[in-house]
Scaffold this motif. Structure first.
Motif, PDB file in Angstrom:
ATOM      1  N   LYS A   8      36.169  40.846  33.611  1.00 38.53           N
ATOM      2  CA  LYS A   8      35.574  39.992  34.554  1.00 38.53           C
ATOM      3  C   LYS A   8      35.388  38.667  34.160  1.00 38.53           C
ATOM      4  O   LYS A   8      35.737  37.610  34.658  1.00 38.53           O
ATOM      5  CB  LYS A   8      34.296  40.402  35.010  1.00 38.53           C
ATOM      6  N   LEU A   9      34.645  38.403  32.957  1.00 39.42           N
ATOM      7  CA  LEU A   9      34.367  36.940  32.266  1.00 39.42           C
ATOM      8  C   LEU A   9      35.509  36.642  31.819  1.00 39.42           C
ATOM      9  O   LEU A   9      35.553  35.199  31.833  1.00 39.42           O
ATOM     10  CB  LEU A   9      33.353  37.503  31.225  1.00 39.42           C
ATOM     11  N   ALA A  10      36.665  37.093  31.413  1.00 38.28           N
ATOM     12  CA  ALA A  10      37.923  36.706  31.093  1.00 38.28           C
ATOM     13  C   ALA A  10      38.635  36.115  32.199  1.00 38.28           C
ATOM     14  O   ALA A  10      39.831  35.407  32.069  1.00 38.28           O
ATOM     15  CB  ALA A  10      38.706  37.376  30.196  1.00 38.28           C
ATOM     16  N   GLY A  11      38.354  36.260  33.537  1.00 39.45           N
ATOM     17  CA  GLY A  11      38.869  35.929  34.886  1.00 39.45           C
ATOM     18  C   GLY A  11      40.205  36.874  35.002  1.00 39.45           C
ATOM     19  O   GLY A  11      41.202  36.531  36.096  1.00 39.45           O
ATOM     20  N   ARG A  12      40.447  37.960  34.488  1.00 41.26           N
ATOM     21  CA  ARG A  12      41.620  38.801  34.637  1.00 41.26           C
ATOM     22  C   ARG A  12      41.193  40.110  35.614  1.00 41.26           C
ATOM     23  O   ARG A  12      42.084  40.657  35.822  1.00 41.26           O
ATOM     24  CB  ARG A  12      42.075  39.342  33.347  1.00 41.26           C
ATOM     25  N   LEU A  13      39.963  40.088  36.105  1.00 40.43           N
ATOM     26  CA  LEU A  13      39.503  41.201  37.175  1.00 40.43           C
ATOM     27  C   LEU A  13      38.910  40.821  38.178  1.00 40.43           C
ATOM     28  O   LEU A  13      37.708  40.335  38.136  1.00 40.43           O
ATOM     29  CB  LEU A  13      38.761  42.097  36.135  1.00 40.43           C
ATOM     30  N   ARG A  14      39.684  40.894  39.223  1.00 39.88           N
ATOM     31  CA  ARG A  14      39.206  40.101  40.537  1.00 39.88           C
ATOM     32  C   ARG A  14      40.049  40.308  41.463  1.00 39.88           C
ATOM     33  O   ARG A  14      41.149  40.146  41.430  1.00 39.88           O
ATOM     34  CB  ARG A  14      38.438  39.075  40.435  1.00 39.88           C
ATOM     35  N   HIS A  15      39.740  40.270  43.020  1.00 43.57           N
ATOM     36  CA  HIS A  15      40.662  40.224  43.963  1.00 43.57           C
ATOM     37  C   HIS A  15      40.592  38.518  43.927  1.00 43.57           C
ATOM     38  O   HIS A  15      39.616  37.900  44.245  1.00 43.57           O
ATOM     39  CB  HIS A  15      40.004  40.754  45.351  1.00 43.57           C
ATOM     40  N   VAL A  16      41.708  38.047  43.761  1.00 45.45           N
ATOM     41  CA  VAL A  16      41.965  36.452  43.931  1.00 45.45           C
ATOM     42  C   VAL A  16      42.169  35.954  45.434  1.00 45.45           C
ATOM     43  O   VAL A  16      42.807  36.493  46.075  1.00 45.45           O
ATOM     44  CB  VAL A  16      43.128  35.953  43.105  1.00 45.45           C
ATOM     45  N   GLY A  17      41.147  35.177  45.711  1.00 41.77           N
ATOM     46  CA  GLY A  17      41.394  34.392  46.984  1.00 41.77           C
ATOM     47  C   GLY A  17      40.160  34.507  47.794  1.00 41.77           C
ATOM     48  O   GLY A  17      40.160  34.090  48.789  1.00 41.77           O
ATOM     49  N   LEU A  18      39.277  35.137  47.466  1.00 45.72           N
ATOM     50  CA  LEU A  18      38.153  35.366  48.410  1.00 45.72           C
ATOM     51  C   LEU A  18      37.389  34.182  48.796  1.00 45.72           C
ATOM     52  O   LEU A  18      37.154  33.834  49.819  1.00 45.72           O
ATOM     53  CB  LEU A  18      37.063  36.312  47.789  1.00 45.72           C
ATOM     54  N   SER A  33      44.078  54.375  45.740  1.00 43.87           N
ATOM     55  CA  SER A  33      45.082  55.432  45.220  1.00 43.87           C
ATOM     56  C   SER A  33      46.390  55.195  45.390  1.00 43.87           C
ATOM     57  O   SER A  33      47.329  55.423  44.709  1.00 43.87           O
ATOM     58  CB  SER A  33      44.439  56.835  45.580  1.00 43.87           C
ATOM     59  N   PRO A  34      46.806  55.055  46.831  1.00 45.05           N
ATOM     60  CA  PRO A  34      48.504  54.593  46.975  1.00 45.05           C
ATOM     61  C   PRO A  34      48.845  53.348  46.504  1.00 45.05           C
ATOM     62  O   PRO A  34      49.939  53.128  47.004  1.00 45.05           O
ATOM     63  CB  PRO A  34      48.320  54.935  48.468  1.00 45.05           C
ATOM     64  N   ARG A  35      48.011  52.221  46.085  1.00 46.15           N
ATOM     65  CA  ARG A  35      48.505  51.087  45.680  1.00 46.15           C
ATOM     66  C   ARG A  35      49.560  51.034  44.329  1.00 46.15           C
ATOM     67  O   ARG A  35      49.169  51.830  43.537  1.00 46.15           O
ATOM     68  CB  ARG A  35      47.395  49.976  45.512  1.00 46.15           C
ATOM     69  N   ARG A  36      50.109  49.874  44.096  1.00 43.56           N
ATOM     70  CA  ARG A  36      50.871  49.723  43.023  1.00 43.56           C
ATOM     71  C   ARG A  36      49.861  49.765  41.735  1.00 43.56           C
ATOM     72  O   ARG A  36      48.879  49.284  41.815  1.00 43.56           O
ATOM     73  CB  ARG A  36      51.761  48.625  43.144  1.00 43.56           C
ATOM     74  N   PRO A  37      50.454  50.217  40.611  1.00 42.00           N
ATOM     75  CA  PRO A  37      49.600  50.162  39.347  1.00 42.00           C
ATOM     76  C   PRO A  37      49.245  48.916  38.898  1.00 42.00           C
ATOM     77  O   PRO A  37      47.886  48.752  38.577  1.00 42.00           O
ATOM     78  CB  PRO A  37      50.526  51.024  38.333  1.00 42.00           C
ATOM     79  N   ALA A  38      49.840  47.882  39.242  1.00 44.16           N
ATOM     80  CA  ALA A  38      49.274  46.426  38.851  1.00 44.16           C
ATOM     81  C   ALA A  38      48.182  46.102  39.717  1.00 44.16           C
ATOM     82  O   ALA A  38      47.139  45.626  39.070  1.00 44.16           O
ATOM     83  CB  ALA A  38      50.500  45.381  39.054  1.00 44.16           C
ATOM     84  N   PHE A  39      48.052  46.630  40.879  1.00 36.84           N
ATOM     85  CA  PHE A  39      46.942  46.378  41.650  1.00 36.84           C
ATOM     86  C   PHE A  39      45.565  47.178  41.091  1.00 36.84           C
ATOM     87  O   PHE A  39      44.623  46.420  40.952  1.00 36.84           O
ATOM     88  CB  PHE A  39      47.117  46.727  43.080  1.00 36.84           C
ATOM     89  N   GLN A  40      45.768  48.572  40.899  1.00 39.62           N
ATOM     90  CA  GLN A  40      44.689  49.319  40.235  1.00 39.62           C
ATOM     91  C   GLN A  40      44.263  48.485  39.089  1.00 39.62           C
ATOM     92  O   GLN A  40      43.036  48.737  38.934  1.00 39.62           O
ATOM     93  CB  GLN A  40      45.386  50.683  39.999  1.00 39.62           C
ATOM     94  N   LYS A  41      45.156  48.208  38.213  1.00 44.92           N
ATOM     95  CA  LYS A  41      44.832  47.352  36.934  1.00 44.92           C
ATOM     96  C   LYS A  41      43.781  46.181  37.507  1.00 44.92           C
ATOM     97  O   LYS A  41      42.971  46.021  36.411  1.00 44.92           O
ATOM     98  CB  LYS A  41      45.762  47.118  36.275  1.00 44.92           C
TER      99      LYS A  41
END
Length: 328
Positions: free
Chosen positions: A187-197, A164-172
């Motif tokens: 997700k399938l397009a690779g646009r939705l994930r925490h990158v780097g896990l 909730s308190p994170r920047r809008p780009a992170f929430q997106k």
């Protein structure tokens, strides 16, 4: 006190947060700001960052800027960040970068890593990918804590955060507000994930001296059980995603050795950063309330920038190559 002259490369939300942070850090001096967005070129950096004018205009090139170090906060993909870093090191600038895929690029992004490493060695300067996650909380921190134990049989790491308190780009980026179908498409397009896990898993395996047979990653939505309208956060309807749950596994000798759980969602209770090492002795370290990702990122980038500006080694380094990065 000699000030570290820093060039900010990338003036999006994180770059502007870095700018506002270094205004409070007397050990730094802003040398310049670079961003390729044409609407920013020539505009005073302070004005862009929502601060009083500073007399330094945003530029499209590092040419003519005298700096001790560059902080690159542009993109998450290793191949897309490589050319920027090569240009900077060829100009003689050490660099830190928040590019998540470069945090530990072997074996997933070897071509980009080699390109940067060779350019940096030729120029005689270092490059250090760094961040709060990847870069510290779920990987480097566990590696350091492992010095207190031995005979490690399993590692369980959790980062659970209320977005909730994170920047809008992170929430997106974590899919907040999307329907399950929209979440799956992104997700399938690779646009939705925490990158780097996966990079964090490989890093920790190396730090603990284990050759991992495989690294797997799963991504799924955290579904809202009721409508959520939290001030400052993306509104979320019941049945839609309020965030993401990712699981990274490192397999060693045919069994799970590393388990990393990342949960970031609007209204997520119990924010925490936990490292649990099953060994002798067993160690369970918990940061209750977690660490604010945006503020923590700005702090470690600036602290690492000061360290890398004084580093004598050259090439693409990792956090395993560095002495502790401190806030002193």
């Amino acid at each position: 006190m000699k000030k570290t002259r820093i060039l900010l490369c990338g003036f999006g939300q994180i770059g502007r947060m870095l700018y506002r942070t270094l205004l409070r850090r007397p050990e730094f001096e802003l040398a310049g700001v670079i961003d390729l967005a044409p609407e920013l070129t020539g505009v005073d950096a302070g004005t862009v960052a929502g601060c009083p004018p500073c007399g330094i205009a945003v530029s499209a090139s590092p040419e003519g800027i005298a700096a001790d170090v560059a902080a690159v906060t542009t993109v998450s993909r290793a191949d897309a960040c490589a050319d920027t870093l090569v240009e900077l090191v060829r100009a003689g600038l050490p660099a830190v970068t928040t590019c998540e895929e470069l945090f530990y690029p072997w074996p997933l992004h070897e071509a980009a890593a080699m390109k940067i490493d060779q350019a940096a060695r030729s120029a005689g300067v270092p490059v250090l990918p760094v961040g709060i996650n990847p870069g510290f909380l779920m990987d480097y921190r566990a590696a350091v804590l492992s010095g207190l134990t031995g005979e490690i049989t399993h590692v369980h790491i959790q980062r659970i955060q209320d977005a909730s308190p994170r920047r809008p780009a992170f929430q997106k980026k974590i899919g907040a507000g999307l329907t399950p179908a929209e979440f799956e498409t992104e997700k399938l397009a690779g646009r939705l994930r925490h990158v780097g896990l996966p990079e964090s898993v490989y890093f920790l395996g190396t730090a603990l001296g284990r050759k991992l047979d495989a690294v797997t990653e799963t991504i799924e939505p955290v579904i809202a059980e009721e409508d959520l309208a939290i001030p400052g956060a993306v509104p979320v309807r019941q049945g839609c995603a309020r965030g993401v749950r990712q699981l990274g596994l490192g397999i060693c000798d045919g069994r799970e050795f590393i388990r990393m759980e990342f949960v970031a969602a609007i209204g997520e209770p119990g924010s925490t950063d936990r490292v649990h090492l099953c060994g002798t002795p067993e160690l369970d370290s918990v940061i209750r309330g977690g660490v604010n990702g945006d503020l923590g990122t700005c702090a470690i980038v600036l602290n690492a920038a000061r360290a890398i500006a004084a580093e004598s080694r050259s090439g693409l380094l990792t956090m395993l190559d560095m002495p502790p990065v401190t806030g002193a």
